[in-house]
Design a protein around this motif. Structure first.
Motif, PDB file in Angstrom:
ATOM      1  N   LYS A  31       1.404  -0.660  -5.413  1.00 26.26           N
ATOM      2  CA  LYS A  31       1.565   0.762  -5.239  1.00 26.26           C
ATOM      3  C   LYS A  31       1.307   1.418  -6.977  1.00 26.26           C
ATOM      4  N   SER A  34       1.063  -0.984   0.227  1.00 26.30           N
ATOM      5  CA  SER A  34       0.001  -0.216  -0.120  1.00 26.30           C
ATOM      6  C   SER A  34       0.816   1.150  -0.174  1.00 26.30           C
ATOM      7  N   TRP A  35       0.400   2.424  -0.671  1.00 27.42           N
ATOM      8  CA  TRP A  35       1.123   3.724  -0.411  1.00 27.42           C
ATOM      9  C   TRP A  35       0.924   4.210   1.031  1.00 27.42           C
ATOM     10  N   GLY A  36       0.425   3.540   1.881  1.00 27.37           N
ATOM     11  CA  GLY A  36       0.202   3.854   3.127  1.00 27.37           C
ATOM     12  C   GLY A  36       0.988   2.669   4.110  1.00 27.37           C
ATOM     13  N   GLY A  79      -0.033   6.859   3.206  1.00 28.33           N
ATOM     14  CA  GLY A  79       1.251   7.187   2.081  1.00 28.33           C
ATOM     15  C   GLY A  79       2.001   8.478   2.370  1.00 28.33           C
ATOM     16  N   ASN A  83      -1.095   7.038  -6.400  1.00 27.96           N
ATOM     17  CA  ASN A  83       0.128   7.883  -5.812  1.00 27.96           C
ATOM     18  C   ASN A  83      -0.185   8.997  -4.909  1.00 27.96           C
TER      19      ASN A  83
END
Length: 383
Positions: free
Chosen positions: A260, A226-228, A299, A265
């Motif tokens: 991702k 994940s971007w997080g 993210g 993004n």
């Protein structure tokens, strides 16, 4: 010259048989445990269930019927009661031995149903010949429980053929390895870095998940999920999940995957959303002695340095903040290249007044009080 009696003529017309001879017979009667055949001899042949098959508890009435013909081998011409004992399974085994030998020499792939699941492997029967497949050769991965193979048809090759010791070993593993190698080759020829493919979660570990891409496994590392921030992959994925992933890197036979995707993004629009001077709100994600990291969105984390939390001196962020707490602060630095954002709560607070300004405010208060007193006195005099 004396004439032969009918019995003598009949006896002479019947063939002679010998132990070990292969004869053809016609089924004239079937019972659950016994088959009676006419083999053209003065006595009928008896074929018991034990000499028909190795399978236990087979009801022979379900496998043959009167009028059927079959080849059998003579075990004993006279069993003591005038009957001929026959065997079918031993004849089949003799022929099966030749069949297994040919398969061994030609490395032919055989197919058979699993007859028994044993402690150390599987037992299959090919033309009445029992073949043992050790647990280590059943699959290309370790399998503790083999009971799922009971009654299943499987493919294998003969890896050891020793008729003198009646030792016949099957190997299923090498077929699976070869099949996977071919599938892997085809997969690697059809994909490239940057492609989006669908796969199935095969295994989940603390550091990531292995995704079956249909010919090879790819690793989806925890940092690429994940971007997080993902704390525990096992809370995100489970075995059997279908997932679309990005081919991040191919190195030899190793495939690195990612979730991702560029269109998701969060840094794509960060320059305008988190420009210096903007006031933003986020939640404290984690803390260190030098500051707190605030998650502005999945993210994107920003650093709130301990010196920027308050005008007052603070030893460490945990003294005034806690994880999960929502804070509002001003962006004081934005570095898109290094993906770093710095925040300050202190910058949002009103500046401390200077000494001259404080003194003037005090004088104004005094003047205000004096005017009020004057007004009060004037009112009394008029009264």
């Amino acid at each position: 010259m004396s004439e032969l009696t009918f019995e003598q003529m009949l006896e002479e017309s019947l063939k002679t048989i010998h132990t070990g001879e292969v004869v053809e017979g016609t089924v004239i009667d079937v019972k659950p445990e016994e088959i009676v055949l006419n083999i053209g001899y003065k006595s009928d042949g008896i074929l018991t269930r034990n000499e028909y098959t190795n399978e236990p508890n087979v009801d022979l009435t379900t496998v043959v019927k009167p009028g059927d013909t079959m080849e059998v081998k003579v075990l004993k011409v006279n069993d003591g009661e005038g009957q001929v004992l026959l065997t079918y399974k031993r004849l089949a085994a003799d022929r099966g031995n030749k069949r297994i030998e040919e398969a061994f020499n030609n490395q032919e792939v055989l197919t058979a149903k699993v007859a028994q699941v044993l402690e150390g492997g599987l037992s299959v029967v090919v033309e009445e010949v029992r073949i043992f497949i050790p647990a280590s050769l059943v699959s290309d991965t370790y399998e503790k429980d083999l009971t799922k193979y009971a009654g299943q048809e499987i493919q294998f090759v003969i890896s050891e053929y020793n008729p003198k010791r009646r030792r016949y070993i099957g190997d299923r593993k090498q077929l699976l390895v070869a099949e996977k190698a071919e599938l892997q080759k085809k997969l690697l020829e059809s994909i490239k870095e940057g492609d989006t493919v669908e796969g199935t979660v095969k295994n989940v570990t603390d550091f990531g998940a292995f995704i079956d891409l249909g010919g090879a496994d790819g690793l989806l590392h925890i940092s690429e999920m994940s971007w997080g921030r993902v704390e525990n992959p096992k809370k995100v994925f489970k075995v059997g999940d279908k997932v679309k992933v990005l081919i991040k890197e191919i190195s030899g036979n190793k495939i690195a995957l990612s979730l991702k995707f560029d269109d998701a993004n969060p840094w794509k629009d960060a320059a305008s959303k988190y420009a210096v001077g903007n006031v933003v709100t986020g939640k404290v994600a984690r803390m260190t002695d030098f500051g707190a990291f605030v998650e502005l969105e999945p993210g994107i984390d920003a650093l709130l340095h301990v010196s920027q939390i308050s005008k007052e001196h603070i030893e460490k962020p945990a003294d005034v903040l806690k994880v999960g707490e929502e804070v509002t602060a001003k962006v004081v630095d934005f570095n898109e290249d290094e993906k770093k954002i710095s925040l300050s709560i202190k910058a949002m607070l009103a500046p401390e007044p200077k000494e001259e300004e404080t003194a003037a405010e005090d004088d104004a208060d005094v003047v205000s009080v004096d005017i009020d007193a004057v007004i009060a006195n004037e009112s009394e005099e008029e009264a």
